[in-house]
Motif scaffolding. Structure first.
Motif, PDB file in Angstrom:
ATOM      1  N   ALA A 110     -20.305  33.669  29.558  1.00 39.03           N
ATOM      2  CA  ALA A 110     -20.681  34.280  30.372  1.00 39.03           C
ATOM      3  C   ALA A 110     -22.436  33.860  30.651  1.00 39.03           C
ATOM      4  O   ALA A 110     -22.691  34.242  31.526  1.00 39.03           O
ATOM      5  N   SER A 111     -22.817  33.941  29.642  1.00 36.10           N
ATOM      6  CA  SER A 111     -24.384  33.628  29.421  1.00 36.10           C
ATOM      7  C   SER A 111     -24.791  32.096  30.200  1.00 36.10           C
ATOM      8  O   SER A 111     -25.795  31.831  31.025  1.00 36.10           O
TER       9      SER A 111
ATOM     10  N   TYR B 227     -20.432  48.495  31.013  1.00 37.14           N
ATOM     11  CA  TYR B 227     -20.818  48.312  32.562  1.00 37.14           C
ATOM     12  C   TYR B 227     -20.454  47.056  32.860  1.00 37.14           C
ATOM     13  O   TYR B 227     -21.331  46.196  32.786  1.00 37.14           O
ATOM     14  N   PHE B 228     -20.426  47.108  34.080  1.00 34.34           N
ATOM     15  CA  PHE B 228     -19.892  45.937  34.981  1.00 34.34           C
ATOM     16  C   PHE B 228     -20.524  45.898  36.653  1.00 34.34           C
ATOM     17  O   PHE B 228     -20.049  46.417  37.041  1.00 34.34           O
ATOM     18  N   LYS B 229     -21.727  45.071  36.453  1.00 38.38           N
ATOM     19  CA  LYS B 229     -21.495  44.959  38.323  1.00 38.38           C
ATOM     20  C   LYS B 229     -20.623  44.900  38.746  1.00 38.38           C
ATOM     21  O   LYS B 229     -20.868  45.539  39.999  1.00 38.38           O
ATOM     22  N   ASN B 230     -20.017  44.279  38.983  1.00 36.44           N
ATOM     23  CA  ASN B 230     -18.821  43.368  39.665  1.00 36.44           C
ATOM     24  C   ASN B 230     -18.881  43.646  41.110  1.00 36.44           C
ATOM     25  O   ASN B 230     -18.592  43.781  41.884  1.00 36.44           O
TER      26      ASN B 230
ATOM     27  N   LEU C 202     -11.032  43.759  28.437  1.00 33.54           N
ATOM     28  CA  LEU C 202     -12.489  43.411  28.237  1.00 33.54           C
ATOM     29  C   LEU C 202     -12.645  41.996  29.001  1.00 33.54           C
ATOM     30  O   LEU C 202     -13.687  42.069  29.519  1.00 33.54           O
ATOM     31  N   ILE C 203     -12.196  40.761  27.999  1.00 31.38           N
ATOM     32  CA  ILE C 203     -12.414  39.614  28.515  1.00 31.38           C
ATOM     33  C   ILE C 203     -12.396  39.374  30.287  1.00 31.38           C
ATOM     34  O   ILE C 203     -13.403  38.571  30.757  1.00 31.38           O
ATOM     35  N   SER C 204     -11.223  39.788  30.592  1.00 29.54           N
ATOM     36  CA  SER C 204     -11.142  39.637  32.002  1.00 29.54           C
ATOM     37  C   SER C 204     -11.967  40.047  32.946  1.00 29.54           C
ATOM     38  O   SER C 204     -12.270  39.595  33.952  1.00 29.54           O
ATOM     39  N   LYS C 205     -12.260  41.204  32.599  1.00 32.01           N
ATOM     40  CA  LYS C 205     -13.779  41.660  33.598  1.00 32.01           C
ATOM     41  C   LYS C 205     -14.759  40.589  33.201  1.00 32.01           C
ATOM     42  O   LYS C 205     -16.219  41.182  34.365  1.00 32.01           O
TER      43      LYS C 205
ATOM     44  N   GLU D  28     -15.043  37.299  32.423  1.00 33.57           N
ATOM     45  CA  GLU D  28     -14.630  36.454  33.767  1.00 33.57           C
ATOM     46  C   GLU D  28     -14.400  36.474  34.849  1.00 33.57           C
ATOM     47  O   GLU D  28     -14.779  36.103  35.561  1.00 33.57           O
ATOM     48  N   ARG D  29     -14.452  37.961  35.438  1.00 35.78           N
ATOM     49  CA  ARG D  29     -14.901  38.785  37.060  1.00 35.78           C
ATOM     50  C   ARG D  29     -16.105  38.688  37.045  1.00 35.78           C
ATOM     51  O   ARG D  29     -16.899  37.853  37.895  1.00 35.78           O
TER      52      ARG D  29
END
Length: 694
Positions: A557-558, A602-605, A519-522, A524-525
């Motif tokens: 992230a914010s 959900y991740f925009k990625n 989760l943290i790596s995503k 960070e992405r």
């Protein structure tokens, strides 16, 4: 100093229970639904006291005085919790009185014995003599008879007595110490009794069981005169203390702990208003409770209102309209579910779509001669479960059936022990998980022989395999025969049942080994995309968010510009809107007809959107002390459906409350077109991205 960065977990929980109470107070909610919400407030508070407050009291007894990451010491937190809880109980019973008045206007009346006419009193006398009296046991307390075991969260009557003077009509000498006895209000009988109708009246009248017992209490104590009769209830520490590594048989160890739970340290005493001071003194001395005594202005323990509201007949206008879940369109015309799942993945969203599809999947697997093995996790299962019967049937027919039963599912331990024994008797391989870890993942694996190969079919979900709660909770489930997910599913079961080493998962994120890191790596992405000036967005729906490391990662992230929308039903320790820290984070909580239980991430990625279903909340226990599962949804159309569902919830301006900087919640204002997400979602086409037949 109290932290400006974090909201305390337990104070946040009290805010959640207040939101439930607000639903009981909302005049726009149907009356009997309000009654049910009030019952939930009571049940929630019982668990909070027996687990969370009990844990804080344990820390204080052990002399632990360090501050948690939100800045509270156990003693400081306890004072704040008790102050807010006391106010909440006052609000709860004020709401109760308002609801009783509203019910009365609808012809549903709680009455006293004295208010009944002679015919009704006679009927209640017969009910008491034939049904109630035989199961009552008066328990005297004196030098030869010690204080009886008082079970946690059971209702009792404290009876103060004086001996009647022999040969006279008077009482004992006034300076003589009164006598004391305890009578349990039988929990095997309903807390409410319907009284026969009055002539030419359509009113439904009820009398509470404890009130009927009070009227006839003298029948239990011949030769004595009841001076005072008042209800009381104690709540005990309900946390199980297991030595799993030293336990030769985990099932037997849990059974022992369940018996010891009855003797847990009392953490709360509830007494009826006006209790005799002699009785109160005895209770406080016996339970060693001086401070956490709640005087209740009304019937103790309102959880009985749930059954009451459900049992009433001919009053459907006081309830939500009935919801008939639809069978998933993709499976509706299929005689063979496997033939559909070979060609496509299928998403379900309960309760709008029927849990019957899950039952049918397991039943078909149980009866299909080409199915060789079924593996499944069970955490909380309904009574008379179709799934358990199907698993037993499959084992009896010679299939390899492995069931991971979580015996430590709080307050469902006894039921799960019964299921485990039933499954073992049928020939299933029953596994109780790994030492020190609860198995909370929700997954089923079916291995089927097809021509010259074996194919794996998987169901993974966010909720328990419970057909009853699937009608009341919002949860998502995925059927798939994707070989990558199937391979990960096989390895997961091998880890739980055998000695397999932690695996480098192809698709899954699995706690406690690497889910948090994944989760943290995503996150960070997303930060990387934001740093490159691209749109970065995270949406997460979970039940609770309290892990400090996850919160800090969201803060980071914010700060770099990632937009973060969180849908957190209950506890949220993250504080949104802090300048320079969490300005890009929005947190809402939806409390409505159904319990929001889904975990969807959900991740925009960078435009290559990813959606995951998960069993895990973002709490320390889920990420470090449980076997949890996060599974990707590969099908783009199904991803779109879940994204649309998330956005529907984020648009809610009817039942959504937004977390404020100060830790309180405010209703989202209806600035635009009204949107009640749960009611909108009943129209499947509002969120499902695949064609839906009308």
């Amino acid at each position: 100093m109290i932290s400006a960065k974090y909201v305390n977990r337990d104070l946040s929980w009290l805010e959640f229970n207040r939101r439930v109470l607000e639903e009981a107070q909302d005049p726009e909610t149907p009356l009997l639904e309000r009654v049910k919400f009030l019952s939930i407030v009571s049940s929630n508070l019982d668990e909070f006291m027996s687990v969370r407050v009990a844990g804080i009291l344990d820390q204080i007894r052990l002399g632990y005085n360090k501050k948690d990451f939100t800045g509270y010491t156990p003693s400081g937190l306890l004072k704040r919790l008790m102050k807010r809880t006391s106010k909440a109980v006052t609000d709860q019973y004020r709401t109760y009185r308002e609801l009783i008045r509203s019910l009365s206007k609808e012809g549903i009346v709680f009455t006293s014995f004295d208010e009944l006419n002679s015919t009704q009193q006679k009927a209640m006398q017969v009910y008491f003599d034939e049904i109630v009296f035989p199961v009552l046991t008066p328990m005297a307390v004196d030098q030869s008879r010690p204080f009886p075991l008082v079970h946690t969260n059971e209702l009792y009557l404290a009876v103060v007595l004086q001996r009647r003077l022999e040969g006279a009509e008077g009482w004992q000498e006034p300076d003589q110490e009164p006598f004391f006895a305890v009578v349990q209000v039988p929990s095997i009988l309903p807390r409410y009794i319907q009284v026969p109708n009055r002539m030419n009246s359509k009113k439904q009248e009820f009398i509470r069981l404890e009130d009927l017992i009070k009227v006839h209490i003298d029948m239990l104590f011949s030769g004595y005169i009841p001076v005072a009769v008042h209800g009381f209830r104690t709540t005990r520490n309900a946390d199980l203390t297991l030595n799993e590594e030293g336990a030769e048989d985990l099932l037997e160890e849990i059974e022992k702990e369940l018996r010891r739970r009855r003797w847990g340290v009392p953490v709360r005493l509830e007494i009826e208003s006006g209790m005799h001071p002699y009785a109160l003194q005895l209770l406080q001395e016996e339970f060693e409770i001086m401070e956490h005594v709640f005087t209740i202005d009304g019937p103790i323990d309102l959880s009985f209102l749930m059954k009451f509201a459900v049992s009433l007949q001919n009053v459907d206008h006081l309830r939500f309209p009935k919801l008939d879940p639809v069978y998933p369109e993709e499976l509706a015309d299929a005689d063979d579910l496997f033939s559909v799942l070979r060609t496509k993945d299928v998403l379900m969203y309960h309760p709008y779509e029927s849990f019957d599809a899950v039952n049918d999947f397991i039943c078909q697997a149980a009866d299909d001669p080409d199915v060789l093995a079924i593996k499944m996790t069970l955490y909380r299962v309904s009574g008379n479960s179709v799934l358990v019967q199907a698993l037993a049937r499959a084992a009896e027919s010679g299939k390899q059936v492995t069931v991971v039963v979580e015996l430590k599912a709080r307050f469902d331990e006894e039921r799960n022990i019964a299921w485990a024994r039933q499954l073992e008797k049928a020939g299933c391989h029953v596994v109780y998980g790994l030492v020190g870890l609860k198995t909370h993942a929700k997954i089923t694996l079916v291995v089927r022989r097809e021509q010259s190969m074996l194919r794996r079919y998987v169901h993974v979900g966010t909720g328990n395999y419970n057909e009853n709660t699937a009608k009341l909770y919002t949860d998502a489930g995925l059927f798939t025969s994707n070989p990558v997910i199937g391979e990960d599913a096989s390895i997961l079961f091998n880890e739980v049942t055998g000695y397999s080493a932690p695996h480098d998962w192809q698709a899954f994120g699995v706690a406690p080994t690497e889910l948090k890191d994944k989760l943290i790596s995503k996150i960070e992405r997303e930060m990387k995309w934001a740093a490159e000036g691209k749109e970065a967005h995270i949406i997460a729906q979970v039940n609770s968010l309290s892990n400090q490391e996850m919160i800090d990662q969201l803060y980071a992230a914010s700060q770099i510009g990632v937009r973060i929308d969180l849908i957190v039903r209950g506890v949220c320790c993250l504080r949104p809107g802090v300048p320079g820290l969490s300005e890009n984070i929005r947190v809402i909580s939806i409390v409505d007809r159904f319990l929001e239980h889904s975990r969807i991430i959900y991740f925009k990625n960078g435009g290559e959107e990813e959606v995951y279903l998960s069993s895990a909340d973002w709490m320390t226990r889920n990420l470090t002390r449980r076997i949890e599962l996060m599974c990707p949804v590969f099908d783009k159309a199904l991803c779109k459906s879940l994204i649309q569902m998330l956005h529907l919830k984020l648009r809610d301006n009817a039942k959504a409350r937004e977390l404020q900087l100060n830790g309180t919640y405010m209703r989202v204002r209806q600035e635009n077109q009204p949107c009640r997400s749960q009611f909108e979602a009943m129209h499947i086409e509002a969120w499902k991205a695949v064609p839906v037949r009308v």
